[in-house]
Design a protein around this motif. Structure first.
Motif, PDB file in Angstrom:
ATOM      1  N   LYS A  33       0.825  -1.209   0.000  1.00  0.00           N
ATOM      2  CA  LYS A  33       0.000   0.000   0.000  1.00  0.00           C
ATOM      3  C   LYS A  33       0.855   1.252   0.000  1.00  0.00           C
ATOM      4  CE  LYS A  33      -4.539  -1.016   1.964  1.00  0.00           C
ATOM      5  NZ  LYS A  33      -5.449  -0.749   3.114  1.00  0.00           N
ATOM      6  N   LYS A  34       2.085   1.120   0.471  1.00  0.00           N
ATOM      7  CA  LYS A  34       2.980   2.268   0.554  1.00  0.00           C
ATOM      8  C   LYS A  34       3.821   2.459  -0.702  1.00  0.00           C
ATOM      9  CE  LYS A  34       3.550   2.213   5.600  1.00  0.00           C
ATOM     10  NZ  LYS A  34       4.539   2.126   6.712  1.00  0.00           N
ATOM     11  N   ALA A  35       3.604   1.653  -1.720  1.00  0.00           N
ATOM     12  CA  ALA A  35       4.401   1.770  -2.951  1.00  0.00           C
ATOM     13  C   ALA A  35       4.333   3.201  -3.483  1.00  0.00           C
ATOM     14  CB  ALA A  35       3.887   0.793  -3.992  1.00  0.00           C
ATOM     15  N   ALA A  36       5.500   3.769  -3.788  1.00  0.00           N
ATOM     16  CA  ALA A  36       5.553   5.154  -4.254  1.00  0.00           C
ATOM     17  C   ALA A  36       4.852   5.327  -5.581  1.00  0.00           C
ATOM     18  CB  ALA A  36       7.013   5.598  -4.355  1.00  0.00           C
ATOM     19  N   ASP A  37       5.024   4.374  -6.480  1.00  0.00           N
ATOM     20  CA  ASP A  37       4.351   4.417  -7.777  1.00  0.00           C
ATOM     21  C   ASP A  37       3.601   3.105  -7.967  1.00  0.00           C
ATOM     22  OD1 ASP A  37       3.660   4.395 -10.556  1.00  0.00           O
ATOM     23  OD2 ASP A  37       5.157   5.963 -10.881  1.00  0.00           O
ATOM     24  N   LYS A  38       2.347   3.124  -7.585  1.00  0.00           N
ATOM     25  CA  LYS A  38       1.557   1.889  -7.616  1.00  0.00           C
ATOM     26  C   LYS A  38       1.323   1.395  -9.034  1.00  0.00           C
ATOM     27  CE  LYS A  38      -0.772   2.640  -3.192  1.00  0.00           C
ATOM     28  NZ  LYS A  38       0.110   3.745  -2.788  1.00  0.00           N
ATOM     29  N   GLN A  39       1.265   2.297 -10.001  1.00  0.00           N
ATOM     30  CA  GLN A  39       1.040   1.865 -11.379  1.00  0.00           C
ATOM     31  C   GLN A  39       2.227   1.070 -11.910  1.00  0.00           C
ATOM     32  OE1 GLN A  39      -2.006   2.195 -13.037  1.00  0.00           O
ATOM     33  NE2 GLN A  39      -0.935   0.594 -14.163  1.00  0.00           N
ATOM     34  N   ASP A  40       3.443   1.516 -11.621  1.00  0.00           N
ATOM     35  CA  ASP A  40       4.632   0.748 -12.017  1.00  0.00           C
ATOM     36  C   ASP A  40       4.608  -0.635 -11.367  1.00  0.00           C
ATOM     37  OD1 ASP A  40       5.675   2.731 -13.602  1.00  0.00           O
ATOM     38  OD2 ASP A  40       7.075   3.488 -12.093  1.00  0.00           O
ATOM     39  N   ALA A  41       4.210  -0.666 -10.104  1.00  0.00           N
ATOM     40  CA  ALA A  41       4.171  -1.930  -9.379  1.00  0.00           C
ATOM     41  C   ALA A  41       3.151  -2.885  -9.991  1.00  0.00           C
ATOM     42  CB  ALA A  41       3.843  -1.678  -7.908  1.00  0.00           C
ATOM     43  N   VAL A  42       1.969  -2.370 -10.303  1.00  0.00           N
ATOM     44  CA  VAL A  42       0.930  -3.210 -10.914  1.00  0.00           C
ATOM     45  C   VAL A  42       1.355  -3.641 -12.313  1.00  0.00           C
ATOM     46  CG1 VAL A  42      -1.442  -3.236 -11.795  1.00  0.00           C
ATOM     47  CG2 VAL A  42      -0.957  -2.256  -9.546  1.00  0.00           C
ATOM     48  N   ASP A  43       2.022  -2.749 -13.035  1.00  0.00           N
ATOM     49  CA  ASP A  43       2.520  -3.108 -14.372  1.00  0.00           C
ATOM     50  C   ASP A  43       3.490  -4.284 -14.293  1.00  0.00           C
ATOM     51  OD1 ASP A  43       1.023  -1.170 -15.590  1.00  0.00           O
ATOM     52  OD2 ASP A  43       2.685   0.257 -15.835  1.00  0.00           O
ATOM     53  N   PHE A  44       4.279  -4.324 -13.223  1.00  0.00           N
ATOM     54  CA  PHE A  44       5.207  -5.449 -13.049  1.00  0.00           C
ATOM     55  C   PHE A  44       4.431  -6.747 -12.840  1.00  0.00           C
ATOM     56  CE2 PHE A  44       7.803  -8.276 -10.374  1.00  0.00           C
ATOM     57  CZ  PHE A  44       8.907  -8.429 -11.208  1.00  0.00           C
ATOM     58  N   LEU A  45       3.382  -6.695 -12.053  1.00  0.00           N
ATOM     59  CA  LEU A  45       2.559  -7.888 -11.829  1.00  0.00           C
ATOM     60  C   LEU A  45       1.900  -8.344 -13.125  1.00  0.00           C
ATOM     61  CD1 LEU A  45       3.131  -7.253  -8.868  1.00  0.00           C
ATOM     62  CD2 LEU A  45       0.709  -7.670  -8.366  1.00  0.00           C
ATOM     63  N   ARG A  46       1.429  -7.382 -13.919  1.00  0.00           N
ATOM     64  CA  ARG A  46       0.826  -7.732 -15.217  1.00  0.00           C
ATOM     65  C   ARG A  46       1.848  -8.401 -16.122  1.00  0.00           C
ATOM     66  NH1 ARG A  46      -4.007  -5.795 -16.976  1.00  0.00           N
ATOM     67  NH2 ARG A  46      -5.145  -4.336 -15.627  1.00  0.00           N
ATOM     68  N   TYR A  47       3.041  -7.853 -16.127  1.00  0.00           N
ATOM     69  CA  TYR A  47       4.099  -8.416 -16.953  1.00  0.00           C
ATOM     70  C   TYR A  47       4.439  -9.837 -16.507  1.00  0.00           C
ATOM     71  CZ  TYR A  47       8.865  -9.337 -18.540  1.00  0.00           C
ATOM     72  OH  TYR A  47       9.979  -9.944 -19.067  1.00  0.00           O
ATOM     73  N   MET A  48       4.580 -10.053 -15.197  1.00  0.00           N
ATOM     74  CA  MET A  48       4.968 -11.364 -14.678  1.00  0.00           C
ATOM     75  C   MET A  48       3.927 -12.430 -14.979  1.00  0.00           C
ATOM     76  SD  MET A  48       7.973 -11.422 -13.229  1.00  0.00           S
ATOM     77  CE  MET A  48       7.965 -12.750 -12.026  1.00  0.00           C
ATOM     78  N   THR A  49       2.687 -12.043 -15.143  1.00  0.00           N
ATOM     79  CA  THR A  49       1.624 -13.012 -15.408  1.00  0.00           C
ATOM     80  C   THR A  49       1.155 -12.979 -16.861  1.00  0.00           C
ATOM     81  OG1 THR A  49      -0.056 -11.425 -14.642  1.00  0.00           O
ATOM     82  CG2 THR A  49       0.829 -12.973 -13.025  1.00  0.00           C
ATOM     83  N   SER A  50       1.949 -12.382 -17.720  1.00  0.00           N
ATOM     84  CA  SER A  50       1.609 -12.362 -19.150  1.00  0.00           C
ATOM     85  C   SER A  50       1.892 -13.736 -19.761  1.00  0.00           C
ATOM     86  CB  SER A  50       2.430 -11.294 -19.866  1.00  0.00           C
ATOM     87  OG  SER A  50       3.818 -11.592 -19.804  1.00  0.00           O
ATOM     88  N   PRO A  51       1.228 -14.092 -20.851  1.00  0.00           N
ATOM     89  CA  PRO A  51       1.432 -15.421 -21.453  1.00  0.00           C
ATOM     90  C   PRO A  51       2.888 -15.739 -21.785  1.00  0.00           C
ATOM     91  CG  PRO A  51      -0.531 -14.409 -22.363  1.00  0.00           C
ATOM     92  CD  PRO A  51       0.140 -13.354 -21.515  1.00  0.00           C
TER      93      PRO A  51
END
Length: 434
Positions: free
Chosen positions: A328-346
């Motif tokens: 919750k304290k992530a400075a840039d939550k969008q970058d963090a979520v983008d990393f999760l999207r990338y890690m779970t990409s096909p």
């Protein structure tokens, strides 16, 4: 567990990998793309250190993310599983959570959720139907009160592994029942080999023996039910019999000498070098055995049936092994979520299967062309026929309960506790839910 070490590496290497500085990606040298002055810094913690197949995957993945996001500067910290859990719990307790962190599902993650430190991903998962791409049962382990707090990465199933060439040379047959398993172990021991490779220094390797014992003797879903507040869920009288199964292996000396002081890596070397005939482990064993000699041929069979057991004898231990979450304290939550999207990409998930030879949580990614015949066979022979897939007890329990669970099983192996007392202690710890 899940969490599982491979070939022994020098401790210094693991320590070095755990202290990667800002701008460095993975456990190797930083790629050129990470050396520039990125507009944002994203701190990522993971537990992929210590095993070559894990290191190969995370290095590849992090470099790929860096290439797609050159404006993000990565600060990556890695450690092997056991030390990582302690490191993360300490960081969370002091309010120093990383932006993105590798986590176990179930009770381990829930403790951080309950303390209000993890970002709810529900809204993000709805965008472009991201959440629909996951196997539903995998999402259950990272979802609490209808809110999802992490994305699951991989799934593992536990089976008994054996050295097919060793079995063939000795004329040993694959056992189908627990009595047959014990008879085979007696033959193996009489022939001067260790029947079962078990290195329980990090506590989790023994858990599969107890859990399968409970599943065969009593049934599946006990810990999940207790964790979810089901008043009818309980370790019944047969849990003592399950504990006795593990203690029998120790008492009959079917385990390596000093199993509680032996690492999983050391036990795996016994297995791969033909000094131990069998090991009960997850599907990550495929990756762990990749560098074995030509005299080694990895085979598997389902955990033996227990005659007279009231559990469904087809059930298998299988569940999410690891996930990634955002603070919750992530400075840039969008970058963090983008990393999760990338890690779970096909593309990334298929690469994970290819390099680690284990199942992933993305629908359609664990295909035969990248999974290989052994993993594909386990899906066909063990996972699909199972009436119930029971998630790993230790990842479903709260961290405090898991600590009691680990120490109790160590006591069973060393003989300092008896089966009835062990079953009672585990029941009380899980029931307490703290």
């Amino acid at each position: 567990m899940a969490f599982r070490l491979r070939k022994p590496l020098a401790l210094a290497v693991a320590v070095t990998a755990a202290t990667i500085l800002s701008g460095c990606v993975g456990t190797g040298a930083a790629p050129a793309a990470s050396e520039g002055g990125g507009a944002h810094t994203l701190t990522i913690w993971h537990a992929y250190a210590g095993q070559p197949d894990k290191v190969a995957f995370i290095d590849w993945a992090l470099k790929g993310f860096q290439k797609e996001h050159p404006d993000v500067k990565l600060n990556v910290v890695s450690a092997e599983q056991s030390s990582y859990k302690t490191k993360l719990q300490t960081a969370m307790s002091t309010g120093q959570a990383p932006d993105v962190f590798y986590t176990l599902p179930g009770g381990f993650l829930k403790a951080f959720v309950d303390s209000g430190q993890v970002l709810d991903l529900n809204d993000e998962l709805k965008k472009k139907n991201w959440g629909d791409g996951f196997i539903p049962s995998a999402m259950e382990s990272v979802t609490f009160k209808n809110e999802t707090y992490a994305v699951p990465i991989d799934m593992d199933a536990a089976v008994v592994w054996y050295n097919k060439k060793l079995f063939a040379s000795k004329g040993w047959g694959v056992p189908h029942t627990w009595d047959e398993f014990l008879s085979l172990s007696a033959k193996i021991a009489a022939d001067g080999e260790v029947p079962v490779a078990l290195g329980n220094k990090d506590s989790w390797p023994a858990t599969f023996w107890y859990q399968y014992g409970v599943m065969r003797e009593q049934g599946s879903g006990v810990v999940t039910g207790m964790a979810n507040g089901d008043a009818n869920a309980s370790f019944g009288p047969k849990a003592s019999d399950a504990a006795g199964m593990l203690q029998t292996l120790a008492q009959k000396k079917y385990l390596p000498t000093g199993a509680n002081g032996m690492s999983d890596q050391e036990a795996n070397l016994l297995f791969m070098n033909g000094k131990a005939a069998m090991v009960l482990n997850g599907t990550w064993q495929i990756g762990m055995s990749a560098d074995a000699s030509k005299d080694f041929d990895l085979g598997y069979f389902p955990f033996p049936k227990v005659q007279g057991g009231s559990g469904d004898q087809s059930d298998a231990i299988a569940g999410v092994a690891a996930a990634f979450a955002v603070s919750k304290k992530a400075a840039d939550k969008q970058d963090a979520v983008d990393f999760l999207r990338y890690m779970t990409s096909p593309a990334v998930m298929k690469k994970y299967v290819e390099l680690r030879k284990t199942m992933v949580t993305l629908k359609g990614a664990t295909t035969a062309d990248v999974a290989g015949p052994v993993l594909a066979g386990i899906v066909k022979d063990v996972v699909e026929p199972a009436k119930h897939l029971d998630p790993f007890y230790d990842t479903t329990m709260s961290p405090k309960a898991a600590t009691v669970y680990y120490s109790t099983l160590q006591g069973l192996i060393e003989g300092s506790t008896d089966p009835a007392s062990a079953a009672k202690a585990i029941d009380e710890a899980v029931r307490a839910g703290k």
